[in-house]
Scaffold this active site. Structure first.
Site, PDB file in Angstrom:
ATOM      1  N   LYS A   8      -0.845  26.091   4.144  1.00  0.00           N
ATOM      2  CA  LYS A   8      -1.065  24.860   3.358  1.00  0.00           C
ATOM      3  C   LYS A   8      -2.524  24.737   2.976  1.00  0.00           C
ATOM      4  O   LYS A   8      -3.418  25.303   3.638  1.00  0.00           O
ATOM      5  CB  LYS A   8      -0.612  23.609   4.127  1.00  0.00           C
ATOM      6  CG  LYS A   8      -1.406  23.261   5.395  1.00  0.00           C
ATOM      7  CD  LYS A   8      -2.635  22.399   5.165  1.00  0.00           C
ATOM      8  CE  LYS A   8      -3.409  22.155   6.457  1.00  0.00           C
ATOM      9  NZ  LYS A   8      -4.762  21.726   6.335  1.00  0.00           N
ATOM     10  N   PRO A  91      -5.138  33.522   7.530  1.00  0.00           N
ATOM     11  CA  PRO A  91      -6.267  33.588   8.465  1.00  0.00           C
ATOM     12  C   PRO A  91      -6.140  32.514   9.557  1.00  0.00           C
ATOM     13  O   PRO A  91      -5.633  31.412   9.308  1.00  0.00           O
ATOM     14  CB  PRO A  91      -7.477  33.326   7.573  1.00  0.00           C
ATOM     15  CG  PRO A  91      -7.049  33.702   6.196  1.00  0.00           C
ATOM     16  CD  PRO A  91      -5.584  33.366   6.134  1.00  0.00           C
ATOM     17  N   VAL A  92      -6.608  32.864  10.756  1.00  0.00           N
ATOM     18  CA  VAL A  92      -6.499  31.969  11.917  1.00  0.00           C
ATOM     19  C   VAL A  92      -7.735  31.060  11.984  1.00  0.00           C
ATOM     20  O   VAL A  92      -8.843  31.493  11.652  1.00  0.00           O
ATOM     21  CB  VAL A  92      -6.362  32.816  13.205  1.00  0.00           C
ATOM     22  CG1 VAL A  92      -6.303  31.929  14.444  1.00  0.00           C
ATOM     23  CG2 VAL A  92      -5.119  33.689  13.119  1.00  0.00           C
ATOM     24  N   ALA A  94      -8.552  28.467  10.125  1.00  0.00           N
ATOM     25  CA  ALA A  94      -9.107  28.523   8.777  1.00  0.00           C
ATOM     26  C   ALA A  94      -8.844  27.247   7.980  1.00  0.00           C
ATOM     27  O   ALA A  94      -9.205  27.171   6.816  1.00  0.00           O
ATOM     28  CB  ALA A  94      -8.506  29.716   8.042  1.00  0.00           C
ATOM     29  N   GLY A  95      -8.171  26.255   8.598  1.00  0.00           N
ATOM     30  CA  GLY A  95      -7.836  25.032   7.870  1.00  0.00           C
ATOM     31  C   GLY A  95      -6.595  25.168   7.016  1.00  0.00           C
ATOM     32  O   GLY A  95      -6.342  24.352   6.131  1.00  0.00           O
ATOM     33  N   ALA A  97      -3.448  25.725   8.542  1.00  0.00           N
ATOM     34  CA  ALA A  97      -2.313  25.400   9.411  1.00  0.00           C
ATOM     35  C   ALA A  97      -1.413  26.607   9.697  1.00  0.00           C
ATOM     36  O   ALA A  97      -0.200  26.474   9.786  1.00  0.00           O
ATOM     37  CB  ALA A  97      -1.494  24.257   8.810  1.00  0.00           C
ATOM     38  N   GLY A  98      -2.037  27.776   9.863  1.00  0.00           N
ATOM     39  CA  GLY A  98      -1.245  28.988  10.098  1.00  0.00           C
ATOM     40  C   GLY A  98      -0.335  28.889  11.314  1.00  0.00           C
ATOM     41  O   GLY A  98       0.827  29.290  11.251  1.00  0.00           O
ATOM     42  N   GLY A  99      -0.856  28.373  12.419  1.00  0.00           N
ATOM     43  CA  GLY A  99      -0.042  28.260  13.638  1.00  0.00           C
ATOM     44  C   GLY A  99       1.103  27.283  13.442  1.00  0.00           C
ATOM     45  O   GLY A  99       2.252  27.543  13.845  1.00  0.00           O
ATOM     46  N   SER A 100       0.814  26.154  12.805  1.00  0.00           N
ATOM     47  CA  SER A 100       1.866  25.152  12.543  1.00  0.00           C
ATOM     48  C   SER A 100       2.915  25.715  11.585  1.00  0.00           C
ATOM     49  O   SER A 100       4.108  25.426  11.710  1.00  0.00           O
ATOM     50  CB  SER A 100       1.265  23.893  11.922  1.00  0.00           C
ATOM     51  OG  SER A 100       0.253  23.381  12.756  1.00  0.00           O
ATOM     52  N   ASP A 133       0.596  18.916  12.359  1.00  0.00           N
ATOM     53  CA  ASP A 133       0.824  19.496  11.025  1.00  0.00           C
ATOM     54  C   ASP A 133       2.218  20.117  10.888  1.00  0.00           C
ATOM     55  O   ASP A 133       2.605  20.523   9.787  1.00  0.00           O
ATOM     56  CB  ASP A 133      -0.196  20.619  10.747  1.00  0.00           C
ATOM     57  CG  ASP A 133      -1.536  20.075  10.251  1.00  0.00           C
ATOM     58  OD1 ASP A 133      -1.575  18.904   9.821  1.00  0.00           O
ATOM     59  OD2 ASP A 133      -2.529  20.820  10.297  1.00  0.00           O
TER      60      ASP A 133
END
Ligand code: ATP
Length: 288
Positions: A8, A91-92, A94-95, A97-100, A133
């Site tokens: 996102k 990218p981790v 990074a703003g 929300a990759g994990g979410s 998120d």
């Protein structure tokens, strides 16, 4: 089963107030983009394991994908342990929300695997216990996120455009950024109402003009300078607007024309490792 996790971006990020519980009330216009992680989810023999192409990602119960699987089991009583393999492109830290996004992808996949038939809203509710998120990442598309990010209102879709995403290599600590924000002293805020109107009118330049993120002003000066340099490079290349997403440090620009976006991505790619060309997407609900 394969599942897709979508990154996102924040078209706006405003901090309205600090709450009694220590969290902040936010107001953000969010957008899902075509930069994705791919997950493979399979029933586990014994305890579920997490693997990924990045050695530094947690492989225990703190991985948000694993947390999501556990939250789904708790909420529905359905499904056994699963092995999850994650191929990360987002990218981790990074703003974006990759994990979410990974957590949301697992929730959609578990819904399919167990034939639970939960609605996207019900899945989003389960996601709330995993991270603030996650509900947005389950529903995706263009949305206004309020509260800690869990109160969602769908918005008219961002008109078709091209998005150049560039992540500088320095880290940003989200708690540190929040601690630097004094809500009474925020000098510049996004025009969220104007953004909603521009989306309603499908006015891409109006949208781009109204993009703003209050975190940009509280970055340490040298980090702010680098963020501004990337913004300027994007604007010089023809972006209609360029801002930092979330708590950064990633910067993105919106382009009407593909050749300009490609050229901007090429130029930034000479200096930065993490540069992507993407488009806005809405998440196809019912597909993991
Ligand atoms: P946000 O935009 O929601 O603030 P972010 O893009 O800044 O998130 P993430 O990439 O989601 O940050 O990662 C935040 C933290 O979560 C990292 O410390 C990372 O190790 C941890 N994490 C746990 N699970 C995952 C996952 N599946 N993918 C990426 N990071 C994960």
């Amino acid at each position: 089963m394969n599942a897709t996790a979508y990154a996102k971006l924040n078209l706006t990020l405003d901090i309205l107030r600090r709450r009694e519980d220590g969290y902040h009330d936010l107001q953000m216009v969010m957008q899902t983009i075509s930069l994705t992680d791919t997950l493979t989810i399979t029933p586990a023999q014994g305890e579920g394991k997490i693997t990924s192409n990045l050695s530094f990602l947690p492989t225990d119960g703190t991985n948000l994908a694993q947390k999501a699987a556990a939250a789904f089991r708790r909420a529905t009583g359905l499904g056994g342990e699963v092995d999850i393999s994650i191929h990360k492109h987002i990218p981790v830290c990074a703003g974006m929300a990759g994990g979410s996004a990974d957590a949301a992808a697992v929730l959609r996949a578990m819904n399919q695997l167990t034939a639970a038939g939960l609605s996207p809203l019900a899945l989003a509710q389960i996601g709330q216990s995993v991270g603030s998120d996650v509900p947005y990442c389950v529903l995706g598309g263009t949305a206004l996120a309020e509260g800690r990010g869990e109160r969602l209102t769908p918005l008219p879709a961002l008109p078709p455009c091209h998005i150049v995403v560039c992540k500088p290599s320095f880290p940003v600590s989200t708690p540190q950024l929040f601690s630097r924000v004094d809500v009474r002293k925020i000098l510049r805020r996004p025009d969220t109402q104007g953004m909603l109107e521009a989306l309603e009118q499908g006015d891409l330049s109006g949208i781009a003009r109204r993009m703003y993120n209050v975190f940009e002003d509280v970055l340490e000066p040298w980090k702010r300078a680098e963020v501004h340099a990337i913004q300027n490079a994007l604007l010089d290349a023809g972006a209609l607007g360029a801002i930092m997403t979330g708590s950064g440090p990633t910067v993105f620009g919106l382009f009407e024309a593909l050749p300009q976006a490609q050229q901007a991505a090429r130029r930034l790619g000479e200096q930065y490792q993490d540069v992507f060309l993407a488009q806005p997407v809405s998440i196809p609900q019912g597909k993991p």
